[in-house]
Design a protein around this motif. Structure first.
Motif, mmCIF file in Angstrom:
data_model
loop_
_atom_site.group_PDB
_atom_site.id
_atom_site.type_symbol
_atom_site.label_atom_id
_atom_site.label_comp_id
_atom_site.label_asym_id
_atom_site.label_seq_id
_atom_site.Cartn_x
_atom_site.Cartn_y
_atom_site.Cartn_z
ATOM 1 N N GLN A 34 -1.421 -0.048 -6.958
ATOM 2 C CA GLN A 34 -2.870 0.103 -6.877
ATOM 3 C C GLN A 34 -3.239 1.592 -6.906
ATOM 4 O O GLN A 34 -2.814 2.365 -6.059
ATOM 5 N N GLY A 73 -5.134 6.911 0.668
ATOM 6 C CA GLY A 73 -5.989 6.582 -0.471
ATOM 7 C C GLY A 73 -7.371 6.135 -0.018
ATOM 8 O O GLY A 73 -7.868 6.551 1.021
ATOM 9 N N THR A 75 3.281 0.676 -4.042
ATOM 10 C CA THR A 75 2.082 0.035 -4.563
ATOM 11 C C THR A 75 1.787 0.488 -5.992
ATOM 12 O O THR A 75 2.105 1.616 -6.383
ATOM 13 N N TYR A 113 -9.075 0.359 2.275
ATOM 14 C CA TYR A 113 -8.559 -0.884 1.713
ATOM 15 C C TYR A 113 -9.474 -2.070 1.936
ATOM 16 O O TYR A 113 -9.396 -3.075 1.229
ATOM 17 N N PRO A 131 2.245 4.498 -1.001
ATOM 18 C CA PRO A 131 1.981 5.310 -2.193
ATOM 19 C C PRO A 131 3.256 5.856 -2.830
ATOM 20 O O PRO A 131 4.321 5.887 -2.196
ATOM 21 N N TYR A 142 0.788 -1.235 0.000
ATOM 22 C CA TYR A 142 0.000 0.000 0.000
ATOM 23 C C TYR A 142 0.820 1.285 0.000
ATOM 24 O O TYR A 142 0.259 2.379 -0.062
ATOM 25 N N TYR A 157 -1.190 4.339 5.083
ATOM 26 C CA TYR A 157 -2.185 3.379 4.596
ATOM 27 C C TYR A 157 -3.533 4.047 4.338
ATOM 28 O O TYR A 157 -4.375 3.499 3.619
ATOM 29 N N ASP A 199 -6.038 2.930 -6.148
ATOM 30 C CA ASP A 199 -6.864 3.284 -4.994
ATOM 31 C C ASP A 199 -6.043 3.642 -3.762
ATOM 32 O O ASP A 199 -6.551 4.298 -2.844
ATOM 33 N N PHE A 200 -4.776 3.207 -3.708
ATOM 34 C CA PHE A 200 -3.957 3.460 -2.526
ATOM 35 C C PHE A 200 -3.056 4.687 -2.673
ATOM 36 O O PHE A 200 -2.299 5.007 -1.760
#
Length: 370
Positions: A260, A103, A258, A106, A80, A78, A100, A262-263
């Protein structure tokens, strides 16, 4: 059925779903029951009553899903792209949010990916009993992760991996297939005590044991009451969570960022100015925090944490004016405002401090008269 081939497929599918590593273990956590009971008996769980309420169920995954014989433990990175740890912590005019939570929340993402993994396994084997968990059930996820080979429990109580550090979420998929299990991870912390000595509130009371009542993450997220005064200065500008024990860990030098989306850091945290964040009314807070893990602490707790951070910030007449204007809205907030104003005034020359205190006394009198 060739279970070894199935395990290889499961891990391949998991990587395709965005997990960084996956391991498999049995459900026997009896070796951890005594330590769990001692932790609860010591009151280290604070106000988190559900931990005591569920008791030993946390160490017995099969009680959550009867028929469970294996746990697929998975982790998802996670950290960023633009973490900016040092600059954020050193600029005390800005709020620090645990990385964490920069974003989106999770829980839903990781759980959905675990569910997809369960569905993929079911397509392959036919009948399957399975259930995904991400902080959503009383289960000892870290001992399970260690048994599954995802890392060892560091002295800060988090799971550590020699290659990837600790910047990852954990999730579990309980299943009723007797899959081959992975080798557990071995502890590699050695004599290092960086996390223990760097904790701002001395919350790590023994190797792998955290007294939540002293932990900034617990105080800012789980605890809704009056923050004990001894912890307010050490909190600094940390308004949601704390990453200090991870920041100093040597193994986190190798942690992957990460991928991802979203994170990644949300736009509202590009400029986390304390006064700007404090200016949000409840409607704005709920709107801004839509889809964020922060939303669950509520507006009042959000403001309480910001008030402490403003007390720890460099002297600012704007902060003093803002806090003074907020007096009388909430008894909980007033307790922290009084402290924060004292911290602000302590930075003034003595004569100016007396003047500021007199002005506030007059303002309080006017508010009462109104």
């Amino acid at each position: 059925m060739d279970y070894h081939a199935l395990v290889a497929n499961i891990k391949s599918w998991a990587y395709e779903l965005g997990f960084a590593k996956v391991g498999i273990c049995d459900v026997d956590l009896s070796a951890h029951e005594e330590a769990l009971q001692q932790w609860l008996d010591a009151g280290y769980h604070g106000d988190m009553d559900w931990m005591e309420r569920h008791g030993m169920m946390r160490a017995r995954p099969a009680e959550l899903l009867p028929g469970t014989v294996r746990v697929i433990s998975a982790r998802m990175n996670y950290l960023p792209q633009d973490a900016h740890f040092a600059t954020n912590l050193s600029d005390t005019t800005q709020a620090y949010v645990s990385r964490y939570a920069l974003g989106r929340d999770y829980h839903k993402l990781v759980r959905n990916q675990l569910k997809k993994l369960g569905e993929k396994i079911k397509e392959e084997v036919g009948a399957l009993g399975y259930r995904p968990f991400v902080d959503s059930a009383p289960v000892l996820e870290r001992p399970l992760a260690q048994k599954a080979g995802l890392g060892w429990t560091g002295k800060h109580s988090l799971i550590l991996d020699e290659n990837d550090g600790s910047w990852f979420f954990l999730g579990e998929l309980l299943i009723d297939l007797p899959l081959p299990i992975d080798e557990p991870s071995e502890n590699q912390c050695g004599k290092c005590r960086a996390c223990v000595t760097s904790c701002p509130t001395n919350a790590i009371v023994a190797d792998g044991v955290v007294d939540a009542r002293r932990c900034i993450s617990y105080l800012t997220i789980e605890y809704a009451g009056v923050i004990p005064e001894e912890f307010r200065k050490p909190m600094g500008n940390r308004i949601y969570g704390c990453d200090d024990c991870q920041l100093v860990c040597p193994f986190n030098r190798f942690a992957d960022l990460t991928t991802q989306a979203d994170f990644q850091r949300r736009e509202m945290f590009q400029d986390p100015d304390l006064l700007r964040l404090f200016s949000w009314d409840e409607k704005t807070f709920l709107q801004k925090m839509e889809g964020s893990a922060i939303r669950r602490i509520g507006h009042q707790q959000w403001r309480r944490n910001l008030i402490i951070a403003m007390g720890n910030a460099p002297y600012s007449q704007r902060i003093i004016d803002t806090l003074s204007d907020t007096i009388g809205q909430s008894e909980l907030l007033d307790i922290h405002i009084e402290w924060a104003l004292q911290q602000q005034e302590a930075q003034l020359p003595f004569s100016d401090r007396k003047k500021e205190r007199l002005i506030r006394i007059v303002q309080k009198g006017l508010q009462r008269d109104a």
